[in-house]
Design a protein around this motif. Sequence first.
Motif, PDB file in Angstrom:
ATOM      1  N   ILE A 152      21.494  97.670   8.440  1.00  0.00           N
ATOM      2  CA  ILE A 152      21.662  97.293   9.851  1.00  0.00           C
ATOM      3  C   ILE A 152      22.784  98.105  10.472  1.00  0.00           C
ATOM      4  O   ILE A 152      22.662  98.617  11.598  1.00  0.00           O
ATOM      5  N   ARG A 153      23.868  98.252   9.754  1.00  0.00           N
ATOM      6  CA  ARG A 153      25.007  99.041  10.257  1.00  0.00           C
ATOM      7  C   ARG A 153      24.619 100.501  10.461  1.00  0.00           C
ATOM      8  O   ARG A 153      24.944 101.116  11.485  1.00  0.00           O
ATOM      9  N   LEU A 154      23.895 101.090   9.490  1.00  0.00           N
ATOM     10  CA  LEU A 154      23.482 102.488   9.603  1.00  0.00           C
ATOM     11  C   LEU A 154      22.538 102.701  10.783  1.00  0.00           C
ATOM     12  O   LEU A 154      22.621 103.711  11.482  1.00  0.00           O
ATOM     13  N   ALA A 155      21.634 101.746  11.007  1.00  0.00           N
ATOM     14  CA  ALA A 155      20.697 101.876  12.116  1.00  0.00           C
ATOM     15  C   ALA A 155      21.413 101.762  13.456  1.00  0.00           C
ATOM     16  O   ALA A 155      21.120 102.513  14.394  1.00  0.00           O
ATOM     17  N   ALA A 156      22.346 100.829  13.563  1.00  0.00           N
ATOM     18  CA  ALA A 156      23.038 100.600  14.837  1.00  0.00           C
ATOM     19  C   ALA A 156      24.039 101.701  15.164  1.00  0.00           C
ATOM     20  O   ALA A 156      24.159 102.125  16.321  1.00  0.00           O
ATOM     21  N   GLU A 157      24.753 102.177  14.151  1.00  0.00           N
ATOM     22  CA  GLU A 157      25.802 103.175  14.390  1.00  0.00           C
ATOM     23  C   GLU A 157      25.293 104.599  14.306  1.00  0.00           C
ATOM     24  O   GLU A 157      25.889 105.514  14.877  1.00  0.00           O
ATOM     25  N   ALA A 183       9.057 109.391  19.975  1.00  0.00           N
ATOM     26  CA  ALA A 183       9.657 110.600  20.558  1.00  0.00           C
ATOM     27  C   ALA A 183      11.079 110.334  21.023  1.00  0.00           C
ATOM     28  O   ALA A 183      11.979 111.170  20.823  1.00  0.00           O
ATOM     29  N   VAL A 184      11.314 109.179  21.629  1.00  0.00           N
ATOM     30  CA  VAL A 184      12.658 108.848  22.113  1.00  0.00           C
ATOM     31  C   VAL A 184      13.645 108.766  20.958  1.00  0.00           C
ATOM     32  O   VAL A 184      14.804 109.170  21.071  1.00  0.00           O
ATOM     33  N   ILE A 185      13.186 108.259  19.828  1.00  0.00           N
ATOM     34  CA  ILE A 185      14.082 108.063  18.680  1.00  0.00           C
ATOM     35  C   ILE A 185      14.299 109.353  17.897  1.00  0.00           C
ATOM     36  O   ILE A 185      15.446 109.733  17.613  1.00  0.00           O
ATOM     37  N   PHE A 186      13.212 110.039  17.556  1.00  0.00           N
ATOM     38  CA  PHE A 186      13.290 111.114  16.573  1.00  0.00           C
ATOM     39  C   PHE A 186      13.323 112.519  17.157  1.00  0.00           C
ATOM     40  O   PHE A 186      13.673 113.467  16.445  1.00  0.00           O
ATOM     41  N   PHE A 197      22.695 116.533  15.327  1.00  0.00           N
ATOM     42  CA  PHE A 197      22.029 115.430  16.031  1.00  0.00           C
ATOM     43  C   PHE A 197      22.357 114.111  15.335  1.00  0.00           C
ATOM     44  O   PHE A 197      22.384 114.030  14.107  1.00  0.00           O
ATOM     45  N   ARG A 198      22.637 113.090  16.130  1.00  0.00           N
ATOM     46  CA  ARG A 198      22.925 111.768  15.559  1.00  0.00           C
ATOM     47  C   ARG A 198      21.739 110.858  15.811  1.00  0.00           C
ATOM     48  O   ARG A 198      21.342 110.626  16.962  1.00  0.00           O
ATOM     49  N   LEU A 199      21.165 110.334  14.743  1.00  0.00           N
ATOM     50  CA  LEU A 199      19.990 109.472  14.832  1.00  0.00           C
ATOM     51  C   LEU A 199      20.448 108.018  14.880  1.00  0.00           C
ATOM     52  O   LEU A 199      20.942 107.473  13.888  1.00  0.00           O
ATOM     53  N   VAL A 200      20.301 107.407  16.043  1.00  0.00           N
ATOM     54  CA  VAL A 200      20.651 105.998  16.254  1.00  0.00           C
ATOM     55  C   VAL A 200      19.357 105.221  16.458  1.00  0.00           C
ATOM     56  O   VAL A 200      18.483 105.651  17.220  1.00  0.00           O
ATOM     57  N   GLN A 201      19.223 104.061  15.798  1.00  0.00           N
ATOM     58  CA  GLN A 201      17.973 103.294  15.832  1.00  0.00           C
ATOM     59  C   GLN A 201      18.282 101.827  16.159  1.00  0.00           C
ATOM     60  O   GLN A 201      18.219 100.956  15.299  1.00  0.00           O
ATOM     61  N   LYS A 202      18.607 101.575  17.419  1.00  0.00           N
ATOM     62  CA  LYS A 202      19.022 100.235  17.849  1.00  0.00           C
ATOM     63  C   LYS A 202      17.897  99.217  17.681  1.00  0.00           C
ATOM     64  O   LYS A 202      18.133  98.082  17.244  1.00  0.00           O
ATOM     65  N   PRO A 395       6.368 100.165  20.577  1.00  0.00           N
ATOM     66  CA  PRO A 395       7.534 100.092  21.465  1.00  0.00           C
ATOM     67  C   PRO A 395       8.379  98.847  21.229  1.00  0.00           C
ATOM     68  O   PRO A 395       7.865  97.747  21.001  1.00  0.00           O
ATOM     69  N   GLY A 396       9.694  99.048  21.242  1.00  0.00           N
ATOM     70  CA  GLY A 396      10.627  97.945  21.080  1.00  0.00           C
ATOM     71  C   GLY A 396      10.935  97.571  19.656  1.00  0.00           C
ATOM     72  O   GLY A 396      11.722  96.653  19.410  1.00  0.00           O
ATOM     73  N   THR A 397      10.347  98.291  18.671  1.00  0.00           N
ATOM     74  CA  THR A 397      10.551  97.926  17.262  1.00  0.00           C
ATOM     75  C   THR A 397      11.354  98.953  16.465  1.00  0.00           C
ATOM     76  O   THR A 397      12.027  98.590  15.499  1.00  0.00           O
ATOM     77  N   GLY A 398      11.244 100.219  16.802  1.00  0.00           N
ATOM     78  CA  GLY A 398      11.859 101.266  15.985  1.00  0.00           C
ATOM     79  C   GLY A 398      11.188 101.459  14.645  1.00  0.00           C
ATOM     80  O   GLY A 398      11.684 102.214  13.801  1.00  0.00           O
ATOM     81  N   ILE A 399      10.037 100.794  14.417  1.00  0.00           N
ATOM     82  CA  ILE A 399       9.362 100.835  13.119  1.00  0.00           C
ATOM     83  C   ILE A 399       8.341 101.964  13.091  1.00  0.00           C
ATOM     84  O   ILE A 399       7.370 101.951  13.848  1.00  0.00           O
TER      85      ILE A 399
END
Length: 555
Positions: A152-157, A183-186, A197-202, A395-399
């Motif tokens: 959870i910490r790695l995904a949020a930060e 596309a928005v995430i990756f 590039f910093r990959l953040v996955q809120k 959408p809305g999941t990051g999965i």
Amino acid sequence: MEIDVRRLLFVLVWLCALPATATPRLGAIASAHPLATEAGFEVLAAGGNACDAAVAVSAALAVVEPVSSGIGGGGFYLIQRRGAEALFVDARETAPASATRDMYLGADGQPVRRKSLDGPLAAGIPGEPAALVHLTRRCGRLDLDRNLAPAIRLAAEGFEPDAFHLQMTAMRKSALAASPAAAVIFLDQGEPPKPGFRLVQKDLAAVLQRLARSGKAGFYDGQTARLIIDGVNAAGGAWTEADLRDYKAVERRPLRGRHRDTDILTAPPPSSGGVALITALNILEGYALNLRDAVTGKHLIIEAMRRAYRDRAEYLGDPDFVVMPIAQLLSKDYAAGLRAGIRPDRATPSAGLPGAPAAAEGTDTTHFSVVDTHGNVVSATLSVNIPFGSGFVPPGTGILLNDEMDDFSAKEGSPNTYGLVGNHANAIAPGKRPLSSMTPTILRRGDSVAVLGTPGGSRIISMVLLGTLTFAQGNDDPAAWVSTGRYHHQFLPDVVEYEPQGLGETDIAGLQRLGHSLKQVDRRYGNMQAIAWNTRSGAMQAASDPRRQGSAQVR
């Protein structure tokens, strides 16, 4: 004093290449990413055991190695607990209720290749979240919230992806770009990101938080489930609430075998790996490979692979749907019959053996191994199939959803994306789990225990076979298991594939004289993660495959 910088750098690189060796305070972990290995040690330090560490490593890999695994995918967990029966947790994906045998065929009756690879129609119902809950409750010591905290910490930060991640992003750009949420995430402004590039996955962090808070219902029901179903169906898939709600991680009995003085604990169907591994080892038990010249030894190993892979394609599938002659396939007598057809001086043409080619899987899977100081062992192989799975994110999941539906046989006798074919045993059906080659394995020879496995699609079985033979011949150094040169035969196509430096010039010439067709693949393959444990002294060694940049540590 003047320092020879080049010599110092050489020594440092050499030291980094050595397996970590120690009598540990916490245990040993070998995984495909340093941040995942660190997550596992974090929960061990908090009082967790190998099962807790396996949950933490799995979830962290879902965040930092989405190329290869994720909570939108599935996998297999082989667990040996001290003083208890071994467990095998099957978290393989299942076909949705809407699946049909011909769902990937066009109007001409031929498979439409991209339909089973890209987008939500290619995805099976994910199994990894159910496995994380099951392992925590079944054999862990900590609660799920603690085990998922590092991920959870790695995904949020966020984190900075490595070069391999960036390379695979470029390769799968079109699939990722077709999914706006992916596309928005990756991607970075629609393009593959550059170093730094910093990959953040809120959104993924929020999904993991709901899973941590509510357990299985936090993923397969409620808000997360609604977001998944709405996203999948809006983009052309056909999932129902029941598809998610009814998914279960299944405990199965691990397969056991013995090769000379080595005991084998490995994966049962719907993995084909364990059956094929034990079949090949049973065949080879009839030869004193250490007394053969190198070329003859490799020839015999290739012939054993040929026959084991033939049976894989002919007989194996989901045990809840297919009746399989497992006892026969694991029998020493059956192996003796297969051995009788092997000529030590000539390759057997695969066309002379009955059977169909096997369906292949994507190569971008992941494996990790864990041993704790309480004597608990986990060997786990996870996958989303090809890089980034289907490339689709609801959408809305990051999965990132898998594309494991391509592991089924879309049409008997017709090749899938890797040019391989399956038969009716692995045909698509609602609720069915596709056949897999994932082969998490635990070996024991006297006081020596080996924990190993690897990604690599259909080549997984041959890689684990070669690593097992190295251990069984008395080599207790995991660096040797993970670095050995690799070659592969899977019955059809009738060709020996080998990685660069996998075979020497003498081997190549000798095998060709025996009638083998050989093909060098374009790059070294596999990413084996292994641990050696001496049960008498308590000493452990851990090694990551030098072909990639994993992290193997003993603490």
